[in-house]
Write a protein that holds these residues in place. Structure first.
Motif, PDB file in Angstrom:
ATOM      1  N   MET A 160      66.277   0.533  43.016  1.00  0.00           N
ATOM      2  CA  MET A 160      66.868  -0.836  42.273  1.00  0.00           C
ATOM      3  C   MET A 160      66.881  -1.995  43.646  1.00  0.00           C
ATOM      4  SD  MET A 160      69.141  -1.136  38.664  1.00  0.00           S
ATOM      5  CE  MET A 160      69.400  -2.941  38.596  1.00  0.00           C
ATOM      6  N   ASP A 161      67.552  -1.106  44.791  1.00  0.00           N
ATOM      7  CA  ASP A 161      68.096  -2.037  45.684  1.00  0.00           C
ATOM      8  C   ASP A 161      66.414  -2.316  46.147  1.00  0.00           C
ATOM      9  OD1 ASP A 161      69.734  -2.619  47.773  1.00  0.00           O
ATOM     10  OD2 ASP A 161      69.073  -0.798  48.648  1.00  0.00           O
ATOM     11  N   LEU A 162      65.727  -0.703  46.286  1.00  0.00           N
ATOM     12  CA  LEU A 162      64.677  -1.011  46.879  1.00  0.00           C
ATOM     13  C   LEU A 162      63.805  -1.784  46.830  1.00  0.00           C
ATOM     14  CD1 LEU A 162      64.715   2.818  48.109  1.00  0.00           C
ATOM     15  CD2 LEU A 162      64.673   1.274  49.301  1.00  0.00           C
ATOM     16  N   GLY A 163      63.847  -2.471  45.423  1.00  0.00           N
ATOM     17  CA  GLY A 163      63.012  -3.120  44.721  1.00  0.00           C
ATOM     18  C   GLY A 163      61.820  -2.641  43.852  1.00  0.00           C
ATOM     19  N   LEU A 164      62.196  -1.015  43.378  1.00  0.00           N
ATOM     20  CA  LEU A 164      61.444  -0.584  42.081  1.00  0.00           C
ATOM     21  C   LEU A 164      61.877  -1.197  41.620  1.00  0.00           C
ATOM     22  CD1 LEU A 164      60.472   2.436  45.031  1.00  0.00           C
ATOM     23  CD2 LEU A 164      59.454   0.415  44.400  1.00  0.00           C
ATOM     24  N   GLU A 165      62.348  -1.170  40.666  1.00  0.00           N
ATOM     25  CA  GLU A 165      62.513  -2.104  39.139  1.00  0.00           C
ATOM     26  C   GLU A 165      62.069  -2.899  38.731  1.00  0.00           C
ATOM     27  OE1 GLU A 165      63.513  -3.833  41.619  1.00  0.00           O
ATOM     28  OE2 GLU A 165      64.767  -5.326  41.096  1.00  0.00           O
ATOM     29  N   GLY A 166      61.584  -2.396  36.583  1.00  0.00           N
ATOM     30  CA  GLY A 166      60.986  -4.061  36.559  1.00  0.00           C
ATOM     31  C   GLY A 166      60.300  -4.268  35.512  1.00  0.00           C
ATOM     32  N   GLU A 167      58.854  -4.321  35.118  1.00  0.00           N
ATOM     33  CA  GLU A 167      58.278  -4.041  34.507  1.00  0.00           C
ATOM     34  C   GLU A 167      56.825  -3.477  35.153  1.00  0.00           C
ATOM     35  OE1 GLU A 167      57.841  -2.941  31.495  1.00  0.00           O
ATOM     36  OE2 GLU A 167      59.878  -3.496  30.827  1.00  0.00           O
ATOM     37  N   ARG A 168      56.784  -3.778  36.326  1.00  0.00           N
ATOM     38  CA  ARG A 168      55.755  -2.980  36.913  1.00  0.00           C
ATOM     39  C   ARG A 168      55.593  -1.857  37.293  1.00  0.00           C
ATOM     40  NH1 ARG A 168      55.620  -4.577  42.920  1.00  0.00           N
ATOM     41  NH2 ARG A 168      57.085  -2.709  43.278  1.00  0.00           N
ATOM     42  N   GLY A 169      57.285  -1.258  37.488  1.00  0.00           N
ATOM     43  CA  GLY A 169      57.270   0.478  37.272  1.00  0.00           C
ATOM     44  C   GLY A 169      56.508   1.002  38.545  1.00  0.00           C
ATOM     45  N   ILE A 170      56.829   2.749  38.548  1.00  0.00           N
ATOM     46  CA  ILE A 170      56.365   3.361  39.063  1.00  0.00           C
ATOM     47  C   ILE A 170      55.812   4.937  38.872  1.00  0.00           C
ATOM     48  CG2 ILE A 170      58.420   2.727  41.063  1.00  0.00           C
ATOM     49  CD1 ILE A 170      59.759   5.212  39.424  1.00  0.00           C
ATOM     50  N   ARG A 171      55.579   5.606  39.838  1.00  0.00           N
ATOM     51  CA  ARG A 171      54.979   7.356  39.449  1.00  0.00           C
ATOM     52  C   ARG A 171      56.170   8.249  39.721  1.00  0.00           C
ATOM     53  NH1 ARG A 171      49.800   8.223  42.603  1.00  0.00           N
ATOM     54  NH2 ARG A 171      50.619   7.002  44.316  1.00  0.00           N
ATOM     55  N   LEU A 172      56.154   9.136  38.962  1.00  0.00           N
ATOM     56  CA  LEU A 172      57.155   9.590  39.091  1.00  0.00           C
ATOM     57  C   LEU A 172      57.129  10.983  39.817  1.00  0.00           C
ATOM     58  CD1 LEU A 172      60.517   9.872  40.073  1.00  0.00           C
ATOM     59  CD2 LEU A 172      60.804  10.061  37.064  1.00  0.00           C
ATOM     60  N   LEU A 173      57.618  12.151  40.920  1.00  0.00           N
ATOM     61  CA  LEU A 173      56.255  13.177  40.797  1.00  0.00           C
ATOM     62  C   LEU A 173      57.878  14.081  40.720  1.00  0.00           C
ATOM     63  CD1 LEU A 173      54.531  14.891  42.613  1.00  0.00           C
ATOM     64  CD2 LEU A 173      56.271  14.122  44.508  1.00  0.00           C
ATOM     65  N   THR A 174      57.391  14.796  39.409  1.00  0.00           N
ATOM     66  CA  THR A 174      58.633  15.743  38.434  1.00  0.00           C
ATOM     67  C   THR A 174      57.753  16.221  37.913  1.00  0.00           C
ATOM     68  OG1 THR A 174      60.990  15.471  37.649  1.00  0.00           O
ATOM     69  CG2 THR A 174      59.550  13.897  36.931  1.00  0.00           C
ATOM     70  N   ASN A 175      58.337  17.899  37.126  1.00  0.00           N
ATOM     71  CA  ASN A 175      57.717  18.541  36.098  1.00  0.00           C
ATOM     72  C   ASN A 175      59.141  18.108  35.080  1.00  0.00           C
ATOM     73  OD1 ASN A 175      55.644  19.202  37.751  1.00  0.00           O
ATOM     74  ND2 ASN A 175      56.999  20.752  38.675  1.00  0.00           N
ATOM     75  N   ASN A 176      60.676  18.227  35.490  1.00  0.00           N
ATOM     76  CA  ASN A 176      61.678  17.933  34.622  1.00  0.00           C
ATOM     77  C   ASN A 176      61.600  16.134  34.108  1.00  0.00           C
ATOM     78  OD1 ASN A 176      63.663  17.592  33.363  1.00  0.00           O
ATOM     79  ND2 ASN A 176      65.025  17.770  35.352  1.00  0.00           N
ATOM     80  N   PRO A 177      61.200  16.619  32.255  1.00  0.00           N
ATOM     81  CA  PRO A 177      60.785  15.324  31.026  1.00  0.00           C
ATOM     82  C   PRO A 177      62.202  14.353  31.109  1.00  0.00           C
ATOM     83  CG  PRO A 177      60.786  17.238  29.867  1.00  0.00           C
ATOM     84  CD  PRO A 177      60.444  17.954  31.600  1.00  0.00           C
ATOM     85  N   ASP A 178      62.773  15.567  31.180  1.00  0.00           N
ATOM     86  CA  ASP A 178      64.662  14.711  31.694  1.00  0.00           C
ATOM     87  C   ASP A 178      64.745  13.629  32.202  1.00  0.00           C
ATOM     88  OD1 ASP A 178      65.316  15.622  28.348  1.00  0.00           O
ATOM     89  OD2 ASP A 178      66.441  17.424  29.934  1.00  0.00           O
ATOM     90  N   LYS A 179      64.805  13.725  33.590  1.00  0.00           N
ATOM     91  CA  LYS A 179      64.834  13.547  35.024  1.00  0.00           C
ATOM     92  C   LYS A 179      63.762  12.032  34.601  1.00  0.00           C
ATOM     93  CE  LYS A 179      64.687  15.457  39.019  1.00  0.00           C
ATOM     94  NZ  LYS A 179      63.722  16.271  40.260  1.00  0.00           N
ATOM     95  N   VAL A 180      62.822  11.664  33.815  1.00  0.00           N
ATOM     96  CA  VAL A 180      62.537  10.488  33.519  1.00  0.00           C
ATOM     97  C   VAL A 180      62.619   9.819  33.105  1.00  0.00           C
ATOM     98  CG1 VAL A 180      60.250   9.634  32.495  1.00  0.00           C
ATOM     99  CG2 VAL A 180      59.740  11.700  33.467  1.00  0.00           C
ATOM    100  N   ARG A 181      63.548  10.082  32.256  1.00  0.00           N
ATOM    101  CA  ARG A 181      64.325   9.223  31.081  1.00  0.00           C
ATOM    102  C   ARG A 181      65.306   8.922  32.097  1.00  0.00           C
ATOM    103  NH1 ARG A 181      63.110  13.466  27.617  1.00  0.00           N
ATOM    104  NH2 ARG A 181      61.659  12.753  25.579  1.00  0.00           N
ATOM    105  N   ALA A 182      66.255  10.071  32.645  1.00  0.00           N
ATOM    106  CA  ALA A 182      67.581   9.754  33.012  1.00  0.00           C
ATOM    107  C   ALA A 182      67.113   8.721  34.576  1.00  0.00           C
ATOM    108  CB  ALA A 182      68.404  10.427  33.709  1.00  0.00           C
ATOM    109  N   VAL A 183      65.870   8.894  35.646  1.00  0.00           N
ATOM    110  CA  VAL A 183      66.395   7.832  35.993  1.00  0.00           C
ATOM    111  C   VAL A 183      65.805   6.389  36.028  1.00  0.00           C
ATOM    112  CG1 VAL A 183      64.538   7.033  38.237  1.00  0.00           C
ATOM    113  CG2 VAL A 183      65.340   9.538  38.034  1.00  0.00           C
ATOM    114  N   GLU A 184      65.250   6.516  34.776  1.00  0.00           N
ATOM    115  CA  GLU A 184      65.361   5.050  33.938  1.00  0.00           C
ATOM    116  C   GLU A 184      66.038   4.541  34.310  1.00  0.00           C
ATOM    117  OE1 GLU A 184      60.753   4.575  32.101  1.00  0.00           O
ATOM    118  OE2 GLU A 184      62.008   5.174  31.110  1.00  0.00           O
ATOM    119  N   GLY A 185      67.504   4.647  34.028  1.00  0.00           N
ATOM    120  CA  GLY A 185      68.850   4.267  33.338  1.00  0.00           C
ATOM    121  C   GLY A 185      69.113   3.941  31.902  1.00  0.00           C
ATOM    122  N   PRO A 186      70.653   3.299  31.439  1.00  0.00           N
ATOM    123  CA  PRO A 186      70.703   2.769  30.584  1.00  0.00           C
ATOM    124  C   PRO A 186      69.880   2.195  29.364  1.00  0.00           C
ATOM    125  CG  PRO A 186      72.509   2.634  32.150  1.00  0.00           C
ATOM    126  CD  PRO A 186      71.260   3.335  32.747  1.00  0.00           C
ATOM    127  N   GLY A 187      69.280   0.775  30.786  1.00  0.00           N
ATOM    128  CA  GLY A 187      68.713  -0.177  29.907  1.00  0.00           C
ATOM    129  C   GLY A 187      67.205   0.045  30.666  1.00  0.00           C
TER     130      GLY A 187
END
Length: 399
Positions: free
Chosen positions: A325-352
């Motif tokens: 978020m501090d790097l300006g990568l929050e919001g609906e535009r979104g990111i590509r996440l380099l991972t094989n861990n499906p739990d990490k996808v949900r965890a990185v998105e944050g509680p909201g």
């Protein structure tokens, strides 16, 4: 981590210590001369076969672009990715998330010279939950820390430049941290509008590049929604990144993430590696070495952590969310996440769902990509990958 082929045997034999001259994470032999590499590799393979290792997990169906240490093809192919949407209903259990994200602040940033590709910037963060220095390795000039650029009481222009809160390049004799100041000092008009003049919707919907307030030309920059920044959340692994351990592929993953993000063709919007100081899945280096000994006694990495009375995975990703978020990568535009861990996808998105993951990009072991010609080849890493897939539910299948 990648998914095992269907033919991989679940009945794995006891672990063994590899020969001192077995390949490192780039397939480099630390003791044998170049002329002897082929012979040594043949001998190592013969020794490995004598121990009846598990069936090879090398997947011949996937051949990506070049990897660290190998020249990149003139037309590199983008990494495989799959669209994700965690807002949709899912029967799989969701990871526990922090109800309130930590507070983070970028203390200092510096340019790290590289020979090719995007420029690289190392950011050091402090936070409200621990005393460790967590890092953001940023590729390209389109991603920039907001807390770094914020005004700090009593600081001079030299203070700002010293902590990296400047735009463009530093050079001997430079006196101002901002392009606008430099232009005004030279009598050149600036085209950039103050941030206060942007409509609120333009600030909050992610269309404005986080670097727009500090672009070299002073012009406002926008990033196409189709060019999503590539992000890797990487947990510290001293053994795999520094002392050439063949028990895991962490160092190899760090190398590959950097290669993909540094390439302007594969990652036109750049990228960021969030490097979290949570060694050994959060248990620390000393406990991790105890776990290694338990693995040599026949336990896998999951079981070893439990025997040491630790969670199988004690890591947390709230810091990563706050840093993104501090790097300006929050919001609906979104990111590509380099991972094989499906739990990490949900965890990185944050509680909201402060950060939105639009695509998951597979992180495939180098040995899989090259048919075993490169990468880490040891019984330990085969067992490690098997455990990640079977017990931590990492996946490679993107259908």
């Amino acid at each position: 981590m990648p998914e095992l082929p269907a033919h991989a045997s679940p009945d794995l034999p006891p672990l063994y210590s590899p020969h001192p001259t077995s390949p490192g994470r780039d397939g480099f032999d630390f003791q044998t001369s170049a002329q002897g590499v082929e012979v040594e590799a043949h001998d190592t393979l013969a020794r490995t076969k004598s121990h009846d290792p598990p069936a090879s997990m090398v997947s011949p169906a996937f051949t990506p672009p070049a990897t660290p240490g190998v020249s990149t093809p003139s037309h590199p192919r983008p990494p495989r990715s799959v669209p994700v949407d965690t807002s949709l209903h899912s029967d799989s259990p969701r990871p526990e998330l922090l109800q309130k994200l930590p507070e983070v602040e970028c203390e200092v940033r510096a340019r790290i010279p590289t020979t090719t590709g995007h420029e690289m910037w190392l950011h050091v963060y402090r936070n409200s939950v621990d005393t460790k220095e967590h890092l953001a390795i940023v590729f390209g000039n389109q991603i920039r820390s907001r807390s770094l650029d914020a005004e700090r009481p009593g600081e001079t222009e030299l203070d700002r430049m010293t902590r990296g809160a400047y735009v463009g390049r530093l050079y001997p004799g430079r006196t101002n941290s901002r392009v606008e100041q430099l232009k005004r000092a030279e009598g050149v008009p600036t085209k950039r509008r103050p941030e206060s003049e942007f409509p609120q919707s333009e600030k909050s919907n992610g269309l404005l590049s986080p670097s727009s307030a500090s672009s070299e030309s002073g012009d406002v920059q926008t990033i196409s929604s189709s060019e999503l920044p590539l992000v890797r959340i990487h947990s510290e692994c001293y053994t795999g990144e520094t002392v050439w351990s063949a028990r895991c592929d962490c160092g190899e993953q760090l190398d590959e993430a950097a290669r993909l993000m540094a390439d302007p063709i594969l990652s036109p919007s750049g990228g960021a590696i969030i490097y979290l100081r949570q060694e050994g899945r959060g248990i620390g280096l000393g406990e991790k070495l105890k776990a290694y000994n338990l693995q040599d006694l026949g336990n896998d990495t999951y079981e070893a952590n439990i025997l040491l009375r630790h969670p199988a995975d004690a890591r947390s990703y709230g810091l990563a969310t706050a840093m993104l978020m501090d790097l300006g990568l929050e919001g609906e535009r979104g990111i590509r996440l380099l991972t094989n861990n499906p739990d990490k996808v949900r965890a990185v998105e944050g509680p909201g769902r402060e950060v939105v993951v639009r695509e998951r990009v597979a992180m495939v072991p180098l040995a899989w990509k090259t048919g075993g010609a490169q990468g880490i080849q040891s019984e330990e890493v085969e067992k490690y990958l098997s455990t990640k897939i079977e017990k931590f539910k990492h996946m490679l299948d993107q259908k």
